[in-house]
Design a protein around this motif. Structure first.
Motif, PDB file in Angstrom:
ATOM      1  N   HIS A 117      -3.666  17.479 -10.940  1.00 43.39           N
ATOM      2  CA  HIS A 117      -4.815  18.019 -11.674  1.00 43.39           C
ATOM      3  C   HIS A 117      -5.662  18.762 -10.663  1.00 43.39           C
ATOM      4  CE1 HIS A 117      -4.927  16.328 -15.660  1.00 43.39           C
ATOM      5  NE2 HIS A 117      -4.739  15.106 -15.237  1.00 43.39           N
ATOM      6  N   LEU A 118      -5.937  20.021 -10.919  1.00 39.17           N
ATOM      7  CA  LEU A 118      -6.868  20.728 -10.036  1.00 39.17           C
ATOM      8  C   LEU A 118      -8.215  20.851 -10.736  1.00 39.17           C
ATOM      9  CD1 LEU A 118      -4.934  23.688  -8.403  1.00 39.17           C
ATOM     10  CD2 LEU A 118      -5.214  21.349  -7.603  1.00 39.17           C
ATOM     11  N   GLU A 119      -9.276  20.811  -9.941  1.00 40.13           N
ATOM     12  CA  GLU A 119     -10.603  21.071 -10.490  1.00 40.13           C
ATOM     13  C   GLU A 119     -11.154  22.317  -9.824  1.00 40.13           C
ATOM     14  OE1 GLU A 119     -13.458  17.942 -10.753  1.00 40.13           O
ATOM     15  OE2 GLU A 119     -11.934  16.436 -11.206  1.00 40.13           O
ATOM     16  N   GLY A 120     -11.785  23.173 -10.617  1.00 37.60           N
ATOM     17  CA  GLY A 120     -12.426  24.370 -10.067  1.00 37.60           C
ATOM     18  C   GLY A 120     -13.862  24.431 -10.560  1.00 37.60           C
ATOM     19  N   HIS A 121     -14.647  25.387 -10.049  1.00 38.02           N
ATOM     20  CA  HIS A 121     -16.058  25.437 -10.458  1.00 38.02           C
ATOM     21  C   HIS A 121     -16.228  25.927 -11.886  1.00 38.02           C
ATOM     22  CE1 HIS A 121     -15.949  29.755  -9.826  1.00 38.02           C
ATOM     23  NE2 HIS A 121     -15.562  29.583  -8.577  1.00 38.02           N
ATOM     24  N   GLY A 122     -15.208  26.637 -12.432  1.00 34.38           N
ATOM     25  CA  GLY A 122     -15.221  26.985 -13.857  1.00 34.38           C
ATOM     26  C   GLY A 122     -16.152  28.125 -14.249  1.00 34.38           C
ATOM     27  N   ARG A 123     -16.792  28.762 -13.272  1.00 38.67           N
ATOM     28  CA  ARG A 123     -17.740  29.835 -13.606  1.00 38.67           C
ATOM     29  C   ARG A 123     -17.082  31.206 -13.419  1.00 38.67           C
ATOM     30  NH1 ARG A 123     -23.495  27.590 -12.446  1.00 38.67           N
ATOM     31  NH2 ARG A 123     -23.080  25.353 -12.404  1.00 38.67           N
ATOM     32  N   GLU A 124     -15.883  31.362 -13.933  1.00 34.06           N
ATOM     33  CA  GLU A 124     -15.173  32.635 -13.750  1.00 34.06           C
ATOM     34  C   GLU A 124     -15.792  33.717 -14.641  1.00 34.06           C
ATOM     35  OE1 GLU A 124     -13.340  32.149 -11.299  1.00 34.06           O
ATOM     36  OE2 GLU A 124     -13.064  29.981 -11.487  1.00 34.06           O
ATOM     37  N   ASP A 125     -15.585  34.979 -14.225  1.00 35.71           N
ATOM     38  CA  ASP A 125     -16.133  36.104 -15.011  1.00 35.71           C
ATOM     39  C   ASP A 125     -15.234  36.389 -16.211  1.00 35.71           C
ATOM     40  OD1 ASP A 125     -18.236  36.696 -13.236  1.00 35.71           O
ATOM     41  OD2 ASP A 125     -16.823  37.669 -11.884  1.00 35.71           O
ATOM     42  N   ILE A 126     -15.321  35.581 -17.240  1.00 40.25           N
ATOM     43  CA  ILE A 126     -14.442  35.839 -18.393  1.00 40.25           C
ATOM     44  C   ILE A 126     -15.215  36.389 -19.586  1.00 40.25           C
ATOM     45  CG2 ILE A 126     -12.547  34.242 -17.829  1.00 40.25           C
ATOM     46  CD1 ILE A 126     -13.970  32.159 -19.590  1.00 40.25           C
ATOM     47  N   LEU A 127     -16.535  36.209 -19.611  1.00 39.92           N
ATOM     48  CA  LEU A 127     -17.323  36.652 -20.756  1.00 39.92           C
ATOM     49  C   LEU A 127     -18.230  37.803 -20.332  1.00 39.92           C
ATOM     50  CD1 LEU A 127     -18.280  33.060 -21.962  1.00 39.92           C
ATOM     51  CD2 LEU A 127     -16.557  34.548 -22.976  1.00 39.92           C
ATOM     52  N   ASP A 128     -18.001  38.978 -20.897  1.00 46.29           N
ATOM     53  CA  ASP A 128     -18.767  40.169 -20.491  1.00 46.29           C
ATOM     54  C   ASP A 128     -20.260  39.965 -20.655  1.00 46.29           C
ATOM     55  OD1 ASP A 128     -16.549  41.509 -19.794  1.00 46.29           O
ATOM     56  OD2 ASP A 128     -16.325  42.585 -21.704  1.00 46.29           O
ATOM     57  N   GLY A 129     -20.999  40.388 -19.635  1.00 52.46           N
ATOM     58  CA  GLY A 129     -22.460  40.370 -19.747  1.00 52.46           C
ATOM     59  C   GLY A 129     -23.083  39.000 -19.580  1.00 52.46           C
ATOM     60  N   LEU A 130     -22.267  37.975 -19.335  1.00 50.32           N
ATOM     61  CA  LEU A 130     -22.837  36.639 -19.103  1.00 50.32           C
ATOM     62  C   LEU A 130     -22.814  36.356 -17.609  1.00 50.32           C
ATOM     63  CD1 LEU A 130     -21.952  33.734 -21.510  1.00 50.32           C
ATOM     64  CD2 LEU A 130     -23.920  35.243 -21.503  1.00 50.32           C
ATOM     65  N   ASN A 131     -23.914  35.833 -17.109  1.00 48.27           N
ATOM     66  CA  ASN A 131     -24.033  35.535 -15.689  1.00 48.27           C
ATOM     67  C   ASN A 131     -24.485  34.084 -15.546  1.00 48.27           C
ATOM     68  OD1 ASN A 131     -24.858  35.279 -13.044  1.00 48.27           O
ATOM     69  ND2 ASN A 131     -26.426  36.853 -13.142  1.00 48.27           N
ATOM     70  N   MET A 132     -23.656  33.272 -14.881  1.00 49.80           N
ATOM     71  CA  MET A 132     -24.008  31.847 -14.733  1.00 49.80           C
ATOM     72  C   MET A 132     -24.257  31.454 -13.279  1.00 49.80           C
ATOM     73  SD  MET A 132     -22.434  31.828 -17.841  1.00 49.80           S
ATOM     74  CE  MET A 132     -20.722  31.838 -17.404  1.00 49.80           C
ATOM     75  N   TRP A 142     -22.682  21.636 -16.534  1.00 53.68           N
ATOM     76  CA  TRP A 142     -21.351  21.157 -16.152  1.00 53.68           C
ATOM     77  C   TRP A 142     -20.319  22.168 -16.636  1.00 53.68           C
ATOM     78  CZ3 TRP A 142     -18.668  15.970 -17.975  1.00 53.68           C
ATOM     79  CH2 TRP A 142     -17.598  15.680 -17.091  1.00 53.68           C
ATOM     80  N   PHE A 143     -19.795  22.970 -15.704  1.00 51.81           N
ATOM     81  CA  PHE A 143     -18.856  24.046 -16.027  1.00 51.81           C
ATOM     82  C   PHE A 143     -17.432  23.753 -15.539  1.00 51.81           C
ATOM     83  CE2 PHE A 143     -22.938  26.233 -15.932  1.00 51.81           C
ATOM     84  CZ  PHE A 143     -22.854  27.092 -17.003  1.00 51.81           C
ATOM     85  N   THR A 144     -17.262  22.677 -14.793  1.00 50.91           N
ATOM     86  CA  THR A 144     -15.993  22.409 -14.104  1.00 50.91           C
ATOM     87  C   THR A 144     -14.768  22.702 -14.976  1.00 50.91           C
ATOM     88  OG1 THR A 144     -17.112  20.644 -12.919  1.00 50.91           O
ATOM     89  CG2 THR A 144     -14.724  20.626 -12.834  1.00 50.91           C
ATOM     90  N   SER A 145     -13.765  23.354 -14.364  1.00 54.49           N
ATOM     91  CA  SER A 145     -12.490  23.529 -15.069  1.00 54.49           C
ATOM     92  C   SER A 145     -11.504  22.507 -14.521  1.00 54.49           C
ATOM     93  CB  SER A 145     -11.948  24.945 -14.852  1.00 54.49           C
ATOM     94  OG  SER A 145     -11.879  25.232 -13.467  1.00 54.49           O
ATOM     95  N   MET A 146     -10.663  21.973 -15.378  1.00 52.03           N
ATOM     96  CA  MET A 146      -9.657  20.989 -14.961  1.00 52.03           C
ATOM     97  C   MET A 146      -8.329  21.411 -15.576  1.00 52.03           C
ATOM     98  SD  MET A 146      -9.786  16.884 -15.382  1.00 52.03           S
ATOM     99  CE  MET A 146     -11.495  16.855 -15.777  1.00 52.03           C
ATOM    100  N   TYR A 147      -7.319  21.521 -14.749  1.00 55.58           N
ATOM    101  CA  TYR A 147      -6.051  22.053 -15.258  1.00 55.58           C
ATOM    102  C   TYR A 147      -4.904  21.555 -14.376  1.00 55.58           C
ATOM    103  CZ  TYR A 147      -7.046  25.305 -11.444  1.00 55.58           C
ATOM    104  OH  TYR A 147      -7.348  25.836 -10.221  1.00 55.58           O
ATOM    105  N   PRO A 148      -3.686  21.498 -14.939  1.00 58.57           N
ATOM    106  CA  PRO A 148      -2.554  21.043 -14.132  1.00 58.57           C
ATOM    107  C   PRO A 148      -1.976  22.185 -13.300  1.00 58.57           C
ATOM    108  CG  PRO A 148      -1.851  21.408 -16.389  1.00 58.57           C
ATOM    109  CD  PRO A 148      -3.309  21.742 -16.344  1.00 58.57           C
TER     110      PRO A 148
END
Length: 556
Positions: A361-376, A382-388
């Protein structure tokens, strides 16, 4: 010309180059950065990238993270910086009901025992003491500014309370004599504070100030539902700024807010079923079709998975080893920290399990630029991404190939894994019929980056007093083994938190030793390379394989 980082020093000439250079110096803690220096070989990582983007945003400019990764020098990057046109987030308080983020949905789905006591915390030490009235006022300002700190959870729905409903929970305790004479009492009181949060009523931030003869110790405990590793950096920076402003008799001023978690979660609902996003399904489907080892060889079995049986061991590298690992090491193959750490992890796991393909399981900060015009970049939440991820270690005996392979595999994960949680928890069922979300590894890995917010402030350092238990001892441990890495005071520390009813200490100790040995071996290998070697992702070619590139290079 002066040597700085790996390149010959080239002075910034334009206003934008100078601004970027100043921001990089600030974020990376370096005295001089030229326009041809590489962000990553200077010790940058993705979290430092977020901090950089946040500083840039405060000057009215924006930068997408993918551009930093593809153009990691100021002279290349300068043409990708854009003005922020009317995209500033609403500066008013967020109030009312909201949606859950994917990681919050994961949390409630797990239905942990004692879910109220599931915090992240920090204990600060100020040798000159803290002024309790100023601490309280500072926390009040942070709670008004950072909307997530006003959240409560009613029947698993996030709800933002208005400003009028919020007070600060600060307890002040006087200790006679130096703090270490009262270690037991501090631990008892800290445990009590950590376990006193209730999700329905709030507050989700509790503070305890221990006043001692040799300085004060301030415990900040915040429920994990509203905070993560990046959030802590923002909060500690803002705490320092506001406390200092108040001390100087100034009106507290913070940089503008970025978009709220509420907006992020709302926008995610639309994004989760778009054609563009659903292209990711193929990647995760292929991953699920692989033969993967997900179980670690346990010394014994246990059905009791409570946190109270967690034990932790770890190691730290020296400051010299750490500096090489964050800078010079990356010159050989244009790597980032995770490429190196995950290769070392894979080699150690192969040694332990005897298997070539191992799931983690990897954890990342989850604040990737995927949504246009949104800045986090300055949003607390709590934005963490968790994925295999499947660590493919078939080339373990050829370190150069193995490192390049790991780097390429990591680059192929769509949007750094943030989509996995979105697919699992937000996407409509008819759009993910091909996925079973069946890879459940025993092991989780999370590299948190560098923490220098403590030392930079001059106001406080990390306290060595006990800060109490962040997680309830009766809650379930999500993974049999959690590996966490971070850099503090110039040293990389890796911790291995394991379930002691399932593993003997000597088993985990020998695994930790193996990880460290592989890490140092990789460091030596990279430093011994003559010049940089490119891999397909450096050329922006997703379809080219390593072998094909090697053949091309031979022809050239």
């Amino acid at each position: 010309d002066i040597e700085a980082g790996s390149a010959v020093y080239k002075e910034p000439e334009t206003e934008m180059e100078t601004l970027l250079s100043d921001i990089w110096q600030d974020v990376l803690g370096l005295p001089q950065i030229g326009v041809s220096d590489n962000f990553f070989t200077l010790g940058g990582d993705s979290i430092k990238g977020i901090q950089m983007a946040s500083r840039l945003n405060q000057h009215g400019f924006k930068l997408e993270m993918k551009d930093l990764f593809q153009h990691p020098t100021i002279e290349e990057l300068v043409s990708y910086v854009e003005r922020t046109e009317g995209e500033q987030a609403d500066q008013g308080p967020v109030e009312g009901e909201a949606e859950l983020t994917p990681i919050q949905r994961w949390f409630f789905e797990k239905d942990f025992t004692n879910k109220h006591h599931w915090n992240q915390s920090v204990m600060l030490h100020a040798a000159d003491g803290f002024d309790p009235a100023l601490v309280e006022k500072t926390l009040q300002v942070l709670t008004e500014h950072h909307d997530a700190l006003r959240m409560v959870y009613r029947e698993q729905k996030p709800y933002y309370r208005g400003l009028e409903d919020v007070s600060v929970d600060l307890e002040v305790m006087k200790l006679n004599g130096p703090a270490e004479d009262h270690e037991d009492r501090i631990e008892r009181e800290a445990d009590r504070l950590q376990s006193s949060i209730t999700l329905e009523a709030g507050n989700l931030l509790k503070a305890g100030l221990f006043q001692a003869e040799d300085g004060d110790h301030l415990l900040l405990a915040i429920h994990h539902l509203v905070v993560d590793g990046v959030s802590w950096r923002i909060l500690l920076e803002d705490f320092t700024a506001v406390y200092t402003q108040l001390k100087q008799g100034k009106e507290p001023m913070l940089p503008p807010k970025t978009h709220s978690v509420a907006e992020f979660a709302e926008r995610l609902k639309e994004y989760a079923d778009t054609k563009v996003f659903l292209k990711e399904v193929d990647y995760w489907k292929q991953l699920e079709e692989k033969e993967v080892c997900t179980q670690l060889p346990k010394d014994r079995q246990s059905s009791d998975q409570r946190m109270k049986y967690t034990k932790t061991i770890g190691f730290s590298l020296t400051a010299e080893q750490t500096e090489l690992l964050t800078t010079k090491v990356h010159e050989a193959y244009h790597t980032e920290m995770n490429d190196i750490l995950l290769t070392a992890l894979g080699l150690a796991l192969k040694e332990w399990t005897g298997r070539d393909t191992i799931g983690v399981h990897l954890e990342g900060h989850g604040r990737e630029d995927i949504l246009d015009g949104l800045n986090m970049t300055r949003t607390v939440g709590w934005f963490t991404s968790m994925y295999p991820m499947v660590l493919e270690m078939k080339h373990a005996d050829d370190l150069a190939y193995q490192l390049k392979q790991m780097k390429e595999n990591i680059r192929h994960i769509p949007n750094k894994g943030v989509g996995y949680g979105i697919l699992r928890y937000v996407t409509a069922p008819e759009h993910k019929e091909d996925l079973s979300f069946s890879i459940e590894p025993d092991i989780s890995f999370n590299y948190l980056g560098q923490f220098n917010e403590m030392s930079d402030s001059g106001l406080f350092t990390r306290s060595n007093m006990p800060s109490g238990q962040s997680l309830s001892p009766d809650t379930e441990k999500p993974n049999a083994l959690d590996i966490v890495g971070f850099i503090e005071n110039g040293q990389l520390t890796m911790t291995f938190a394991y379930h002691s009813l399932e593993f003997h200490e000597k088993t985990i100790q020998s695994f930790s030793d193996s990880f460290k040995a592989h890490l140092l071996k990789i460091t030596d290998h990279c430093l011994a390379q003559d010049g940089p070697e490119l891999t397909p992702s450096d050329l922006g070619d997703d379809d080219l394989t390593l072998d094909e590139l090697d053949k091309l290079m031979e022809i050239l």
